[in-house]
Design a protein around this motif. Structure first.
Motif, PDB file in Angstrom:
ATOM      1  N   GLU A  23       0.839  -1.195   0.000  1.00 24.36           N
ATOM      2  CA  GLU A  23       0.000   0.000   0.000  1.00 24.36           C
ATOM      3  C   GLU A  23       0.876   1.247   0.000  1.00 24.36           C
ATOM      4  OE1 GLU A  23      -3.704  -1.825   2.667  1.00 24.36           O
ATOM      5  OE2 GLU A  23      -2.646  -0.023   3.327  1.00 24.36           O
ATOM      6  N   LYS A  25       0.471   5.252   1.212  1.00 25.41           N
ATOM      7  CA  LYS A  25      -0.373   6.234   1.884  1.00 25.41           C
ATOM      8  C   LYS A  25      -0.136   7.623   1.281  1.00 25.41           C
ATOM      9  CE  LYS A  25      -1.932   3.099   4.690  1.00 25.41           C
ATOM     10  NZ  LYS A  25      -1.671   3.109   6.131  1.00 25.41           N
ATOM     11  N   GLN A  80      -5.401   6.285   1.718  1.00 23.56           N
ATOM     12  CA  GLN A  80      -4.742   5.640   0.585  1.00 23.56           C
ATOM     13  C   GLN A  80      -4.381   6.669  -0.498  1.00 23.56           C
ATOM     14  OE1 GLN A  80      -3.855   2.342   0.299  1.00 23.56           O
ATOM     15  NE2 GLN A  80      -4.544   2.064   2.407  1.00 23.56           N
ATOM     16  N   ASN A  81      -3.206   6.498  -1.063  1.00 23.61           N
ATOM     17  CA  ASN A  81      -2.785   7.304  -2.198  1.00 23.61           C
ATOM     18  C   ASN A  81      -3.399   6.695  -3.456  1.00 23.61           C
ATOM     19  OD1 ASN A  81      -1.035   9.626  -2.658  1.00 23.61           O
ATOM     20  ND2 ASN A  81       0.113   8.280  -4.023  1.00 23.61           N
ATOM     21  N   THR A  82      -4.300   7.428  -4.104  1.00 21.63           N
ATOM     22  CA  THR A  82      -5.011   6.897  -5.271  1.00 21.63           C
ATOM     23  C   THR A  82      -4.904   7.883  -6.438  1.00 21.63           C
ATOM     24  OG1 THR A  82      -7.118   7.956  -4.701  1.00 21.63           O
ATOM     25  CG2 THR A  82      -6.678   5.779  -3.731  1.00 21.63           C
TER      26      THR A  82
END
Length: 333
Positions: A23, A25, A80-82
């Motif tokens: 993941e 962030k 979350q980094n999206t």
């Protein structure tokens, strides 16, 4: 470098992040100022904290608003980094350096607190002016609603014109100019020419004087919209009231204000069991952000831990959701 900014070291920000394999962030990709300047940031949003409660106490309120920014930051860097929302769009400038003023305020009387609030104005204003002059959108978290005045002033000076404001709040914060505090940021801004038109959404009748509301109702520059007219008398829907408020200010650039005492059961100096829902607050911020005139976001009066011992462990997460809602609106214009 802006002298009134206290930078936050990257190591400190990294210590807030809960890393998980596979993941990424948002905080891992967020640009962080090392000298109090914007450097060569190419994104839209500049985050600034104001860890103070001087203005709230100068208005006879309950202390604790200085605790909100750290709680927000800890939550925000862990989303979350999206592709929809990612760290590249955000620049963490730091927090306004309030240390000395907060120390001086500890045993201060009301008049001294109001003088210190004015000194705080002088620290906040140039930070906002710098951000807006660079073509960025300030995201201001923490402290009392007294900071609406220096934010509007800084924005107005940068744009060389007065700006409008929309405020979701149980109170007008348009009290008399009796010395600076959290209850008169908008009256000072209006009388100084920094604020042009002002829409107030969700006002509570029991906590706004007839003198103040009658003045606001008779001036065409103001639009007061009351909680009771929507939820008690059912004169119009919340969606219609919200749209009327946005339409009232959107002919010019406008600031987006939210006092968390407008949200039901959210810890603040004026904590209330009655108010709008968290979901409605997010909808308000999203639709304000979608309007091309939105120039800044200011989330005021939130408290993680109040001076009477009351604590809200969810406040940082809700502030994070609020910032996300506004920024998604801006991105989706």
């Amino acid at each position: 470098m802006t002298a009134s900014i206290q930078v936050l070291e990257k190591e400190f920000v990294n210590s807030l992040i809960a890393y998980r394999q596979g993941e990424e962030k948002l905080g891992q990709g967020m640009d962080i100022s090392h000298d109090g300047s914007l450097n060569n940031f190419r994104g839209k949003f500049v985050i600034v904290g104001i860890p103070e409660d001087i203005g709230v106490r100068a208005n006879h309120g309950m202390a604790g608003a200085y605790t909100a920014f750290h709680s927000f930051l800890q939550s925000f860097v862990n989303i979350q980094n999206t592709e929809t929302l990612n760290g590249r769009q955000f620049f963490l400038l730091g927090q306004v350096d309030t240390c000395q003023l907060m120390q001086e305020s500890q045993n201060a009387n009301i008049q001294e607190l109001r003088s210190l609030t004015q000194a705080l104005d002088d620290r906040v204003c140039p930070v906002i002016q710098m951000i807006v002059s660079a073509g960025k959108i300030p995201i201001v978290i923490g402290g009392g609603h007294n900071n609406a005045f220096p934010i509007l002033k800084g924005c107005s000076l940068a744009l060389k014109q007065g700006v409008n404001a929309i405020n979701l709040d149980a109170h007008t914060d348009f009290r008399t100019k009796e010395g600076r505090h959290s209850g008169n940021g908008f009256s000072y801004a209006y009388d100084s020419g920094f604020l042009k038109r002002y829409a107030m959404l969700g006002l509570h009748e029991a906590y706004n004087s007839d003198y103040c509301t009658n003045e606001l109702r008779t001036n065409p520059d103001f639009l007061p919209l009351f909680f009771e007219d929507v939820f008690l008398r059912k004169k119009e829907s919340w969606e219609n009231a919200q749209q009327r408020a946005i339409d009232f200010v959107s002919d010019e650039l406008f600031g987006v204000e939210l006092d968390v005492d407008s949200v039901q059961n959210m810890l603040s100096s004026a904590w209330s069991p009655v108010g709008i829902s968290a979901r409605e607050s997010l909808n308000y911020l999203y639709y304000c952000g979608k309007n091309k005139g939105a120039a800044y976001l200011h989330l005021a009066e939130a408290i993680y831990k109040r001076s009477d011992g009351q604590e809200d462990r969810l406040v940082g997460k809700l502030l994070s959701y609020m910032v996300q809602a506004f920024c998604k609106g801006v991105i989706e214009r």
